[in-house]
Every structure is written in C-alpha cells, then in structure tokens.
Design a protein around this motif. Structure first.
Motif, short mmCIF file in Angstrom:
data_model
loop_
_atom_site.label_atom_id
_atom_site.label_comp_id
_atom_site.label_asym_id
_atom_site.label_seq_id
_atom_site.Cartn_x
_atom_site.Cartn_y
_atom_site.Cartn_z
N ILE A 1 0.86 -1.18 0.00
CA ILE A 1 0.00 0.00 0.00
C ILE A 1 0.90 1.23 0.00
CG2 ILE A 1 -1.77 1.30 1.25
CD1 ILE A 1 -2.51 -1.45 2.60
N CYS A 2 0.78 2.06 -1.01
CA CYS A 2 1.56 3.30 -1.10
C CYS A 2 0.68 4.48 -0.72
CB CYS A 2 2.10 3.48 -2.51
SG CYS A 2 3.28 2.22 -3.02
N LEU A 3 1.12 5.24 0.28
CA LEU A 3 0.35 6.39 0.77
C LEU A 3 1.18 7.66 0.68
CD1 LEU A 3 -1.09 4.75 4.02
CD2 LEU A 3 -2.24 4.98 1.80
N GLY A 4 0.62 8.67 0.06
CA GLY A 4 1.30 9.94 -0.06
C GLY A 4 0.31 11.05 -0.34
N CYS A 5 0.85 12.25 -0.45
CA CYS A 5 0.00 13.41 -0.74
C CYS A 5 0.83 14.44 -1.50
CB CYS A 5 -0.52 14.02 0.56
SG CYS A 5 -1.50 15.51 0.31
N VAL A 6 0.35 14.80 -2.68
CA VAL A 6 0.98 15.83 -3.48
C VAL A 6 -0.06 16.94 -3.66
CG1 VAL A 6 2.18 16.37 -5.63
CG2 VAL A 6 2.27 14.05 -4.71
N ILE A 7 0.29 18.14 -3.21
CA ILE A 7 -0.64 19.27 -3.27
C ILE A 7 -0.17 20.24 -4.35
CG2 ILE A 7 -1.63 21.21 -1.98
CD1 ILE A 7 -1.25 19.49 0.57
N GLN A 8 -1.10 20.67 -5.18
CA GLN A 8 -0.80 21.59 -6.29
C GLN A 8 -0.11 22.85 -5.77
OE1 GLN A 8 -1.45 21.37 -9.80
NE2 GLN A 8 -0.20 23.20 -9.75
N GLY A 9 0.93 23.22 -6.43
CA GLY A 9 1.63 24.47 -6.11
C GLY A 9 1.56 25.41 -7.30
N GLU A 10 2.51 26.32 -7.36
CA GLU A 10 2.51 27.33 -8.41
C GLU A 10 3.25 26.89 -9.67
OE1 GLU A 10 3.99 30.95 -6.75
OE2 GLU A 10 2.43 31.04 -5.23
N THR A 11 3.95 25.75 -9.61
CA THR A 11 4.75 25.33 -10.75
C THR A 11 4.25 23.98 -11.29
OG1 THR A 11 6.36 24.06 -9.47
CG2 THR A 11 6.75 26.43 -9.69
N ARG A 12 4.85 23.53 -12.36
CA ARG A 12 4.47 22.26 -12.98
C ARG A 12 5.04 21.06 -12.23
NH1 ARG A 12 6.10 22.23 -18.81
NH2 ARG A 12 4.92 20.30 -18.77
N HIS A 13 5.79 21.28 -11.17
CA HIS A 13 6.36 20.20 -10.37
C HIS A 13 5.28 19.18 -9.98
CE1 HIS A 13 9.16 18.32 -7.54
NE2 HIS A 13 8.21 18.37 -6.62
#
Length: 162
Positions: free
Chosen positions: A85-97
């Motif tokens: 089970i892979c758990l993470g969180c990526v939150i939109q920022g100001e760049t294309r990262h």
C-alpha cells in the motif's frame, strides 16, 4: 461535484474479504505528514478491522511521494508480502512540479506492480489544496488510507486465486 455530496469511504455495497494471514507493507511518505499520518492510521485500521494482524503489517517511511516507488520496490524485492500500500500526498503548487511528480508516481507504482506481479495500491492524494487533502484523510470524504487497505485486501485475494 459528486464528491462534495458523500463520504467516499463507504464499503457497505461490497463484501470485503478477511485480511487474516495476509502480509502487507505500507509505504508512506513523510512529506505532508499532517495528511499522510491519518492516511496511515486509516490503512492500519482498515486491515485490522478486517481480521488482519499487526505483526503482518510492515511500515516503511520514505521522504516523499516520489520515493514511494523505490520503497515499494525494496519491499517486494526483500519481503514476502501479499500486497503493498503506497500512501502519499501531493498538493498543487505554483509550478508544474505537481504534474511531473503525480505522473511519475502513478507510472512508477504501476510499473512496480507489473515487475513483481503483486498488488501495489495507489493511495496517493493529488489535490488542489490542503483542505481537500484533509477532507480525504479522515475528514468529510472519508479516509483514502482505509480505501487503499480494502483495495489491498481484495487484490491480495484475487492475486492468490489466479
């Protein structure tokens, strides 16, 4: 938006198999810990509430969501797990990262699953903001960690059957 109307972690419409005897690795990102901590707790509870045992759950902490790929690969290379089970969180920022990380993580996790022919579950939130993430990490939309655990249980049974 449909998700604003309901708790997304409702499993009343499916029969969840028993997690008894199954071994899981939970690979969790340390980045955005205020979100990934509740996701981890939800995943553990999801396994335990369906008959799993604590001694059959290994927790692997990695720095960020990108490292979930390596963490899952390491777990499957070195351990005998029924599912990861892979758990993470990526939150939109100001760049294309955001776009690059989300795409790489999704592709990388699926590649690890194919490489080892084992279920590797994508429990990574990709949200516009922290509020949306918290809503999905035990808030008003349920807990995606628990959902990932249920998916892992179900897929482990399917994997052992076919």
């Amino acid at each position: 938006m449909a998700s604003s109307l309901k708790n997304l972690s409702d499993f009343s419409h499916i029969k969840v198999q028993s997690a008894s005897g199954l071994r899981f690795a939970i690979v969790v990102s340390q980045w955005n810990a205020q979100v990934t901590g509740p996701l981890l707790n939800g995943a553990i509870d999801g396994i335990l509430n369906h008959g799993g045992q604590e001694e059959n759950i290994d927790i692997i902490e990695v720095p960020g969501s990108y490292e979930l790929i390596s963490g899952a690969d390491i777990a499957l290379r070195n351990g005998d797990f029924n599912a990861i089970i892979c758990l993470g969180c990526v939150i939109q920022g100001e760049t294309r990262h955001f776009d690059f990380i989300c795409n790489a993580v999704a592709n990388g996790i699926s590649n690890v699953a194919l490489k080892y022919n084992k279920p590797v579950i994508f429990g990574v939130l990709t949200t516009d903001n922290l509020e949306q993430a918290l809503d999905r990490a035990g808030g008003k939309h349920g807990n995606k960690g628990e959902e990932a655990a249920i998916t892992a249980i179900q897929m482990a049974h399917i994997s052992s059957k076919y």
